[in-house]
Design an enzyme around this catalytic site. Structure first.
Site, PDB file in Angstrom:
ATOM      1  N   ASN A   1      28.929  48.700  42.057  1.00  7.81           N
ATOM      2  CA  ASN A   1      28.618  50.116  42.224  1.00  7.81           C
ATOM      3  C   ASN A   1      27.952  50.571  40.934  1.00  7.81           C
ATOM      4  OD1 ASN A   1      28.570  52.869  42.501  1.00  7.81           O
ATOM      5  ND2 ASN A   1      30.805  53.135  42.553  1.00  7.81           N
ATOM      6  N   TRP A   2      26.655  50.768  41.001  1.00  9.34           N
ATOM      7  CA  TRP A   2      25.904  51.127  39.779  1.00  9.34           C
ATOM      8  C   TRP A   2      26.118  52.582  39.380  1.00  9.34           C
ATOM      9  CZ3 TRP A   2      20.329  48.611  39.512  1.00  9.34           C
ATOM     10  CH2 TRP A   2      20.467  47.219  39.394  1.00  9.34           C
ATOM     11  N   LYS A   3      26.733  53.363  40.275  1.00 10.71           N
ATOM     12  CA  LYS A   3      26.938  54.796  39.999  1.00 10.71           C
ATOM     13  C   LYS A   3      25.585  55.433  39.615  1.00 10.71           C
ATOM     14  CE  LYS A   3      31.716  53.791  39.031  1.00 10.71           C
ATOM     15  NZ  LYS A   3      32.961  54.135  38.377  1.00 10.71           N
TER      16      LYS A   3
ATOM     17  N   HIS B   1      34.546  57.495  47.323  1.00  9.05           N
ATOM     18  CA  HIS B   1      34.848  57.077  45.950  1.00  9.05           C
ATOM     19  C   HIS B   1      35.575  58.212  45.234  1.00  9.05           C
ATOM     20  CE1 HIS B   1      34.357  55.864  41.780  1.00  9.05           C
ATOM     21  NE2 HIS B   1      34.121  54.640  42.237  1.00  9.05           N
TER      22      HIS B   1
ATOM     23  N   GLU C   1      35.216  59.439  42.453  1.00 11.52           N
ATOM     24  CA  GLU C   1      34.307  60.361  41.753  1.00 11.52           C
ATOM     25  C   GLU C   1      33.704  61.376  42.740  1.00 11.52           C
ATOM     26  OE1 GLU C   1      32.060  57.281  39.812  1.00 11.52           O
ATOM     27  OE2 GLU C   1      33.839  56.818  38.619  1.00 11.52           O
TER      28      GLU C   1
ATOM     29  N   GLU D   1      41.063  51.570  44.443  1.00 13.02           N
ATOM     30  CA  GLU D   1      40.653  51.829  43.067  1.00 13.02           C
ATOM     31  C   GLU D   1      41.587  52.864  42.449  1.00 13.02           C
ATOM     32  OE1 GLU D   1      36.210  50.759  42.476  1.00 13.02           O
ATOM     33  OE2 GLU D   1      36.335  52.861  43.032  1.00 13.02           O
TER      34      GLU D   1
ATOM     35  N   GLY E   1      36.847  52.707  34.671  1.00  9.83           N
ATOM     36  CA  GLY E   1      36.115  52.935  33.424  1.00  9.83           C
ATOM     37  C   GLY E   1      36.989  53.061  32.188  1.00  9.83           C
TER      38      GLY E   1
ATOM     39  N   SER F   1      37.954  48.659  36.298  1.00 11.16           N
ATOM     40  CA  SER F   1      37.927  47.832  35.088  1.00 11.16           C
ATOM     41  C   SER F   1      37.973  46.324  35.372  1.00 11.16           C
ATOM     42  CB  SER F   1      39.047  48.239  34.122  1.00 11.16           C
ATOM     43  OG  SER F   1      38.841  49.575  33.666  1.00 11.16           O
TER      44      SER F   1
ATOM     45  N   GLY G   1      30.983  49.377  35.785  1.00  7.71           N
ATOM     46  CA  GLY G   1      30.238  49.046  34.565  1.00  7.71           C
ATOM     47  C   GLY G   1      29.786  47.601  34.468  1.00  7.71           C
TER      48      GLY G   1
HETATM   49  P1  13P Z   1      34.601  50.299  36.500  1.00  7.75           P
HETATM   50  O1  13P Z   1      34.469  48.862  36.974  1.00  7.75           O
HETATM   51  O2  13P Z   1      33.511  50.724  35.579  1.00  7.75           O
HETATM   52  O3  13P Z   1      35.983  50.593  36.020  1.00  7.75           O
HETATM   53  O4  13P Z   1      34.377  51.211  37.823  1.00  7.75           O
HETATM   54  C1  13P Z   1      35.091  50.925  38.979  1.00  7.75           C
HETATM   55  C2  13P Z   1      34.530  51.723  40.082  1.00  7.75           C
HETATM   56  O5  13P Z   1      34.716  52.924  40.150  1.00  7.75           O
HETATM   57  C3  13P Z   1      33.718  51.020  41.089  1.00  7.75           C
HETATM   58  O6  13P Z   1      33.483  51.821  42.202  1.00  7.75           O
END
Ligand code: 13P
Length: 253
Positions: free
Chosen positions: A12-14, A100, A102, A170, A176, A215, A237
């Site tokens: 997931n590149w966000k 998600h 977020e 998650e 993160g 993470s 990330g």
């Molecule tokens: P990280 O791997 O950066 O912790 O993010 C996880 C995430 O939210 C994937 O959707």
């Protein structure tokens, strides 16, 4: 006896990436093609919607699938700034992430909204990756399983099948932060998710992929991916660079 499930490692590149980032997908595809032993997992990259067609082109003829990060519940209409599942499909997506944390936190998405988005994904012929996860406060209050079960109940469409639906667990506090639950804690949550899926969807629930996210890195992937009922990873990330993402995919070599 647990059903045999092919794992999925999804990036997931966000809100990261520009056209030049296609070099990462090209590098990933090269690593996949060059590997003597092929990883026993599907590989997916979910870039911002602006890059779906660019990355689809870069991944042409390779084993790397492309997906979106969110979609609107409707097929079309007066929804400025939104993107329909059908548009993602048209641009080359095979999957879309919905719910998600977020999106739930930044855009106030409820379980009902997430469910409508998952239904939209199915309508468009996309596999929905439905995210669930507890906050740190919920975890500290001993509410983890209750929260997860509630999110699953409210966010998953009745018609969900193993082909059309993937679950991503998650924990919000692990995203993160560099912190992860212990393998025992992951096993407990994934086991509870599996039970809930089987109770509701029967044999399909036994086969649905349950990804762990939060993470995940090359250094912890093998341990996390070996936990029972963990059928892959949703990676933030560490999915941005082909080298790191490959290090995670290598857990399935
Ligand atoms: P990280 O791997 O950066 O912790 O993010 C996880 C995430 O939210 C994937 O959707």
């Amino acid at each position: 006896m647990a059903a045999r499930v092919k794992a999925l490692v999804a990036g997931n590149w966000k809100m990261n990436g520009v056209k030049a980032s296609k070099k990462e997908v090209a590098a990933l595809a090269r690593k996949l093609a060059a590997a003597k032993k092929k990883p026993a997992c599907d590989v997916l990259v979910c870039p911002p919607a602006t890059l779906i067609s660019t990355l689809k082109e870069a991944a042409k003829g390779t084993k790397v699938a492309i997906g979106g990060q969110d979609c609107h519940a409707k097929e079309s209409g007066a929804h400025t700034g939104d993107i329909a599942a059908e548009m993602l499909k048209d641009a080359g997506a095979a999957y879309v992430i919905v719910g998600h944390s977020e999106r739930r936190a930044d855009h106030g998405e409820t379980d009902a909204v997430v469910k409508a988005k998952a239904e939209a994904a199915h309508r468009a012929g996309l596999t929905a990756i439905v995210c669930v996860g507890e906050t740190e406060a919920e975890r500290d209050a001993g509410q983890t399983l209750k929260v997860i079960k509630g999110q699953l109940k409210g966010s998953l469409p009745d018609g969900a099948s193993a082909r059309t639906t993937v679950i991503a667990y998650e924990p919000v506090w692990a995203i993160g932060t560099g912190r992860t639950p212990t393998p025992d804690d992951v096993a407990k949550v994934h086991g509870a998710i599996r039970k809930a899926l089987e109770a509701r969807f029967g044999g399909e629930g036994a086969k649905m992929r349950i990804l762990y996210g939060g993470s995940v890195k090359p250094s912890n992937a093998a341990e996390l991916m070996s936990v029972p009922n963990v059928n892959g990873a949703l990676v933030g990330g560490a999915s941005l660079k082909a080298e790191d993402f490959w290090g995670i995919i290598s857990a399935y070599l």
